[in-house]
Structures are given as C-alpha cells and as structure tokens.
Design a protein around this motif. Structure first.
Motif, PDB file in Angstrom:
ATOM      1  N   LEU A  99       0.821  -1.209   0.000  1.00  0.00           N
ATOM      2  CA  LEU A  99       0.000   0.000   0.000  1.00  0.00           C
ATOM      3  C   LEU A  99       0.859   1.265   0.000  1.00  0.00           C
ATOM      4  O   LEU A  99       0.458   2.291  -0.547  1.00  0.00           O
ATOM      5  N   LYS A 100       2.041   1.202   0.610  1.00  0.00           N
ATOM      6  CA  LYS A 100       2.954   2.351   0.547  1.00  0.00           C
ATOM      7  C   LYS A 100       3.315   2.652  -0.904  1.00  0.00           C
ATOM      8  O   LYS A 100       3.289   3.797  -1.354  1.00  0.00           O
ATOM      9  N   THR A 101       3.640   1.595  -1.641  1.00  0.00           N
ATOM     10  CA  THR A 101       3.996   1.758  -3.055  1.00  0.00           C
ATOM     11  C   THR A 101       2.832   2.347  -3.834  1.00  0.00           C
ATOM     12  O   THR A 101       2.997   3.282  -4.630  1.00  0.00           O
ATOM     13  N   CYS A 102       1.635   1.807  -3.601  1.00  0.00           N
ATOM     14  CA  CYS A 102       0.456   2.276  -4.335  1.00  0.00           C
ATOM     15  C   CYS A 102       0.116   3.716  -3.989  1.00  0.00           C
ATOM     16  O   CYS A 102      -0.344   4.478  -4.853  1.00  0.00           O
ATOM     17  N   SER A 103       0.345   4.122  -2.730  1.00  0.00           N
ATOM     18  CA  SER A 103       0.051   5.505  -2.348  1.00  0.00           C
ATOM     19  C   SER A 103       1.084   6.469  -2.929  1.00  0.00           C
ATOM     20  O   SER A 103       0.738   7.572  -3.360  1.00  0.00           O
ATOM     21  N   LEU A 104       2.361   6.071  -2.975  1.00  0.00           N
ATOM     22  CA  LEU A 104       3.383   6.921  -3.587  1.00  0.00           C
ATOM     23  C   LEU A 104       3.079   7.188  -5.058  1.00  0.00           C
ATOM     24  O   LEU A 104       3.405   8.246  -5.602  1.00  0.00           O
ATOM     25  N   TYR A 105       2.418   6.234  -5.695  1.00  0.00           N
ATOM     26  CA  TYR A 105       2.110   6.355  -7.118  1.00  0.00           C
ATOM     27  C   TYR A 105       1.147   7.509  -7.399  1.00  0.00           C
ATOM     28  O   TYR A 105       1.049   7.991  -8.527  1.00  0.00           O
ATOM     29  N   LEU A 106       0.430   7.979  -6.361  1.00  0.00           N
ATOM     30  CA  LEU A 106      -0.501   9.093  -6.536  1.00  0.00           C
ATOM     31  C   LEU A 106       0.215  10.381  -6.919  1.00  0.00           C
ATOM     32  O   LEU A 106      -0.407  11.309  -7.449  1.00  0.00           O
TER      33      LEU A 106
END
Length: 717
Positions: A205-212
């Motif tokens: 989820l950290k990776t997915c949130s950074l993608y924002l």
C-alpha cells in the motif's frame, strides 16, 4: 493595489515572500494572506503592535467529534478486512505491550474504600468500563487535532483500519504525535500525523500511495485508470486466489478507508468512479516520492529538485511558468513509465528514452500527439499500458502487433475508427477501450477472423458490429471476456452476422460474461434476445438501449443483476413489475438519445401511458435494494409512484432526470428513503416543462411543516 497570497503553510515561506512585498501599505492598499495555521497568521500580523489577525473559526468540539466518529465508523467491511488480511504481508507496527488486555490499572486514589468501589464497578460492568475508556481515548485524539478537519479525518481513518489496536496503544500514539498537547496544531504537527499514517501502511500500500504523486494537484483521477496502471507496473498481482483486479480494488478501498484519497464521483453501481487527493497529503506523497526517487515530477505545482539519480517514472505536468517544465539535464535512459498531462503542444523527449524498458505510456489528453508518433510508440516492445485517450491520433498502425506484452489499450474519444488486422496478435491484451460513449461513435473490429483466440481479453468496449464484419465469428473464442459493450449495430435481421452475434453472446454469457451493453438503433437484435435458450446467469450489469419493443422476459431471473439500463421505449408499468423482485438491483436507468419531436418515440410513449390511465405508474412491492433511479431522454412522460398502503421502492435514495420535455413526477412523498431529486433541463425545454420543474421545487412551500421536512431536496441544473 490589492494583493492576495493564498494558503501559506509555514512561517519561513511567508518571510521569504514578505521581503519582496511593499512595506508601507497606504490606506488605499492592502496585502491579505490566508493560511491554515495560527502560527503563520500570527507571523503575518506582527507589525506596529496592531493585531491584524482575523481568525476563521476551526470546528467546534461538537463538530470535531461528529466528523471523527463518522470517519472512525466508516471502517472497511468484514469481507474487505478478510481480503486485506489474506493478501497483506505487513507486520503489525503497533506495540505489543498491553496488547490483548484492556483492563484498567489503578492510579492514585483517596482511600481503600474508593479503590474497592472502583474495582467492584469494573468487575460488575467490565464492558461499560472498556467503552468509557475507549471513548476517553478517542476524545483525546480528536481534541488534539485542534478542530482542523484534515488531521481529524486522517486520524479517524487510521483508527478505523486498525480495529484490533488497544486503548493503551492509541494513548501512546497520542503522546508521540501531540507532545505539545495544548498548543495549536502546526504544519509540523500535521506532518507528524501523515508520517505516522504512512508508516502504518503495509508495504504494497505504501507503493500504491506513492504512485498518486504522478497526478497533478487538484486533479480528479479515474479509479480504473489508477488501478489498471498499478497492475501494469506490477505493484499488484494475483494473490491467494484473487485476481489482480480484485487485489487492486481491495488496495484502493483501503486508501479510501484511511482517508488518503477522497471519493468524488460514484458509478451507477455505487462504486467509486473518481477521486481526489487533499493538497497537503499530495505534497507529503510527492516529497516522499522524490526522496526515494520513485517518481520525478516535471512542471506542475510542485517545484522539485532535479534528480541526481536516473529517472524511473516521469510525470510531465503543465505549469504557468517555464521553470521546471524541462527535462534538460535529466538522465531519461531508465524511464519505465511516462505520463503527460495538459494540452500543451510541446514535444515529448522520445529520443531520450530507452524504448526497450518503457512499460507504461499514458498520454491521455495530450494534444500534441499525432499519428507520426505511433512509429516511436510501436518500438516500445515491453509496453503494458498505452492510453491515447482524447489525443489527435486517428490510426493505429499494423506495427502495433510488436507490443506483445500490451495489457491495456485505451483509444477512447480519438478519431480511430477501425482496428488493424494485427490487433488480433496482442495475446496479452486484457482491456480494449474504444469509441465514445456519449456520442456512440464506435470502433470497427478487423474484418478478418483471428487465427488464434485472445484468451487474456477481459474487456472489449466501444465497438461497432456491421454486416461485413467477419470478426463476429471470433467473438465466441473470447471465453475470458467479462465485459462486452457494443455502441453501434448495423446488421440485417435475416443476415448471417445477426445469427452469429446472438449465438456468440449466448455462449459468452455461459462462460462468465458479467457486463453486457448493446445500443441497437437500427436493427431488431435486442428484441431477438428473448429467444435465448439459457438466461445469462452471471450478468451483473445489463444495458439494452435503442428503439426496443420489450425487455427480455429472462431478466426477471437474473438474481445477481446489480444495474440495468433499458430504453425509454419500454418505460411502462409492466416493465417495473417484471424486474421488481430482483434482489440485488441497485440502479435502474431508462434512456434514449432521440430528437425531441421524433414521432416514433412520442407515439410509443403515448401508447405506454394509455395502458395505465395516461401515466406511467410505478407499482408497490419489490425493489428492496434499489437506491438510484434515472431517466435520461429527450422526453420523460408523466410518472407516478403508486399511493397505496404498500411501500414503493423503500430503499430509493436518489432520482436523476435529464430531459428536454417533462410531464411531471408525482407521489415522491411516499418514498421513505428518498433524499435528492436531480433535474437537468435541456436548452430547448418549453415553458410547460420549466413550469413543472419550478412547481416541483416550490411544493414544500405549500405543505404543512410535518410533510415539508420529509420532501426530498430538488436540485436543478
């Protein structure tokens, strides 16, 4: 002069700006600064001993508590938590001290008697004691947030997503996050909260949130655009029997629950369609992304330092100034993801990329892109995600067959009218998105039949089926298809293509097709679907639009059906009776694009009204799950909800209508759950229609207060 400097976040920023502003404002000139933080406001106001600070009230304790409780109660569903527990490999970051026990520890007490009394109270009512302790801890959290909405909802989301954490744990969190306890919350305090919430995320989820951080400040972002890109970037994969799409949906819902993203629009199935990221959260994410060299942003709102390392993911955004708009001096040889925003007609640095490693190319809305760029794009041999949506591209070259890893091809709202024969060679393709849903402009399939089936294809949307289309014979090979959307049909009822298409659809429905959309303006195809030998039992979304005479009788047996769109030509009481017992039906839409004075449509609607005393009566009973009812047509006939002792659409919360002509809607006071009625009136509406709309808005003025309070909110556009 009058200068307004909006939304300053730190004292340092203000001091830098202040040096460049006039120092002696006369009585005719002013500089006004707005900020979220009291410390910044105080710094701006410190001059000649006069208090120039105008405080905009923060939320009261009552409103703070209400906002916090609302956010904390919006926890993920038990099913969602089970999914997350199944796929998450994250280690619990909470302290193990005191976990598993909620008992109270004794503190200083005035006497042994008081201690015994307290102990007896706890023994006799242990649950009540726990509830009081929990309420006290929660009150501690929202009070420390100082009435600022962002910290309140962020902390509420954190608590909601950690239901097993103890009261002791949250007390320790409060002490670490709010050391000043009574001082107003500063930018540093908000950053501490965001830091803690980020570190609490599982690794994926950290990776997915950074993608924002790919997306510009303030932009409205499509959920599907984001989740498809997650999959193409390999941030999300199949896990524990869940498909990549299901895992992506679970991750997305977690970000919503944690208040990292805020839903803006919802689809007709009730799910989030688009969302936004709060400015301060996005700034934090962009900063983190830059620190980790995860994403490099060029242009846009954020002034980021030029990366010293190789650029891996590049987001090119528009900005009003020339600084930061250039990739000059950057090493772009390792770029594996390129996203371009805005309509600027500036060149993309294709010559600087290593075409052999680019996996994501998202050029949606980039007006400088034309057919000549397709030669460069077709050299990106490991490309997985390609979006050319709303660009000026008009042709897909046959070289597209080289993109053997392509999973998503989005050419919606372009001038591409036909796919090349080579399209059938894209064996990894999962989503083929074309045409224009609003104008019903459609994409023609290749004339030739595929030699090998496209087994990976899950979505085929925006296509046209014509009499000369040999590709219809290949449709039955798409056994993995989950969504088929046909925007235009141009086939003869007696022709071979007609029979092949119906046979293919029936077969695909037996293989697991979940969404079927057919716009049938000129043929009798939809009417013929009633003769299907087996109902499409897996269907959850069904759209049958055009001048249809009747809905298929088998609709009443589709117990998984979540949303239906039917032509307004079948708008009659019998249609409501046919579908009223569908247990999961969430959205019902009647629609048709036709001229206001189309005599065929007018005559059909008149005939339908004659069946039930010159109005369409919506009968009582059924529709237990229906929450959204929509009518999108040039003419919406007189509608009446049956006034009887039985409930009519008991769960209905919203009615949407878009029309040029309107004959009125009656009996809405009987709908116990109805909250809003949205009316969108066309430019060519006549005086009678305008009068009926205004009369509907004014009705509460003529009702007793008891009934006026129950009247839904009428919103007109």
């Amino acid at each position: 002069y009058f200068l307004s400097v909006d939304d300053i976040w730190s004292v340092e920023t203000w001091e830098t700006i202040r040096n460049w502003l006039p120092h002696d404002n006369t009585k005719d000139s002013r500089v006004i600064v707005t900020t979220r933080f009291q410390a910044v406001g105080a710094a701006c106001s410190e001059r000649d001993g006069t208090d120039y600070l105008h405080t905009v009230n923060v939320l009261s304790d009552v409103d703070s508590k209400s906002l916090y409780q609302q956010g904390a109660s919006e926890s993920p569903s038990s099913k969602e938590r089970e999914r997350m527990d199944t796929i998450s490999q994250a280690v619990d970051t909470g302290s193990s001290e005191g976990d598993g026990s909620d008992h109270m520890h004794s503190t200083d007490v005035p006497s042994d008697v008081d201690e015994k009394d307290r102990l007896n109270d706890r023994v006799s009512d242990p649950q009540g004691s726990k509830d009081r302790e929990k309420e006290a801890v929660h009150e501690e959290i929202w009070k420390y947030c100082g009435g600022l909405p962002l910290p309140i909802v962020t902390m509420a989301g954190l608590v909601a997503c950690n239901p097993t954490k103890t009261n002791d744990h949250w007390s320790k969190v409060c002490k670490s996050l709010f050391p000043e306890q009574v001082a107003p919350l500063t930018l540093e305090g908000v950053t501490r909260i965001l830091d803690y919430c980020y570190n609490d995320l599982p690794a994926d989820l950290k990776t997915c949130s950074l993608y924002l951080s790919i997306f510009p400040k303030g932009s409205k972002i499509s959920k599907k655009r984001l989740t498809r890109r997650w999959i193409s970037e390999c941030f999300v994969a199949e896990k524990q029997g869940l498909s990549a799409e299901e895992v992506a949906e679970t991750y997305f819902n977690q970000l919503v629950s944690r208040k990292i993203i805020r839903p803006v629009d919802h689809s007709s199935n009730g799910k989030v369609k688009s969302f936004k990221v709060h400015d301060m959260i996005l700034e934090y994410i962009v900063s983190k992304s830059s620190e980790e060299n995860f994403i490099t942003v060029v242009g846009g709102h954020w002034l980021m330092p030029t990366p010293s390392n190789k650029v891996r993911r590049l987001s090119m955004q528009s900005s009003g100034s020339k600084h930061g708009n250039s990739t000059k001096g950057m090493n772009l040889s390792q770029v594996r993801s390129l996203t371009a925003f805005g309509s600027q007609n500036r060149r993309l640095p294709f010559h600087s990329f290593n075409n052999g490693i680019i996996q994501v190319l998202d050029l949606e809305g980039w007006k400088g892109l034309t057919n000549k760029h397709m030669n460069d794009i077709c050299k990106m041999l490991v490309l997985k995600y390609l979006s050319l949506r709303r660009t000026e591209v008009s042709e897909i070259p046959s070289k597209i067959e080289k993109l053997q890893y392509l999973e998503t091809l989005d050419i919606r709202e372009t001038n591409v009218g036909v796919l090349p024969k080579a399209f059938g060679q894209l064996k990894q393709l999962r989503s083929m998105l074309g045409g224009n849903k609003n104008t019903k402009k459609a994409l023609k399939l290749p004339h030739e039949k595929n030699k090998e089936p496209m087994k990976a294809l899950r979505i085929l949307s925006g296509i046209e089926i014509g009499e000369d289309s040999s590709a219809v014979a290949s449709l039955h090979q798409l056994t993995g298809l989950r969504k088929l959307a046909i925007y235009k049909l141009n086939i003869r009822e007696s022709g071979q293509t007609f029979k092949q298409l119906r046979s293919s659809i029936e077969y695909l429905c037996s293989c697991g097709l979940q969404t079927l959309a057919i716009n049938d303006e000129s043929s009798n195809f939809i009417n013929s679907l009633d003769t299907m030998t087996t109902p499409p039992r897996y269907i959850i979304g069904l759209e049958l639009s055009g001048k249809t005479e009747r809905p298929p009788k088998w609709i009443k047996g589709l117990n998984n059906l979540y949303k239906i769109t039917l032509s307004v030509t079948v708008l009659q009481t019998d249609t409501f009776k046919l579908i009223q017992d569908l247990p999961k039906l969430f959205t019902l839409t009647f629609t048709l694009n036709a001229a206001k004075d189309d005599r065929d449509i007018v005559d059909i609607l008149e005939e339908n009204k004659q069946l039930t005393d010159r109005e369409i009566i919506i009968p009582p009973g059924g529709f237990k799950s229906l929450k959204l009812l929509r009518f999108f047509a040039t003419l919406v006939p007189r509608l009446s909800f049956a006034v009887t002792g039985r409930e009519v659409m008991p769960a209905l919360e919203r009615i949407d209508m878009r029309f040029e002509a309107f004959e009125g809607i009656y009996g809405i006071e009987t709908l116990k759950s109805l909250q809003e009625v949205h009316l969108s009136v066309g430019n060519q509406a006549d005086e009678i229609t305008k009068f009926l709309v205004q009369d509907l808005k004014n009705t509460p003025k003529y009702l007793d207060e008891k009934y006026a309070n129950k009247w839904p909110k009428i919103i007109t556009e």
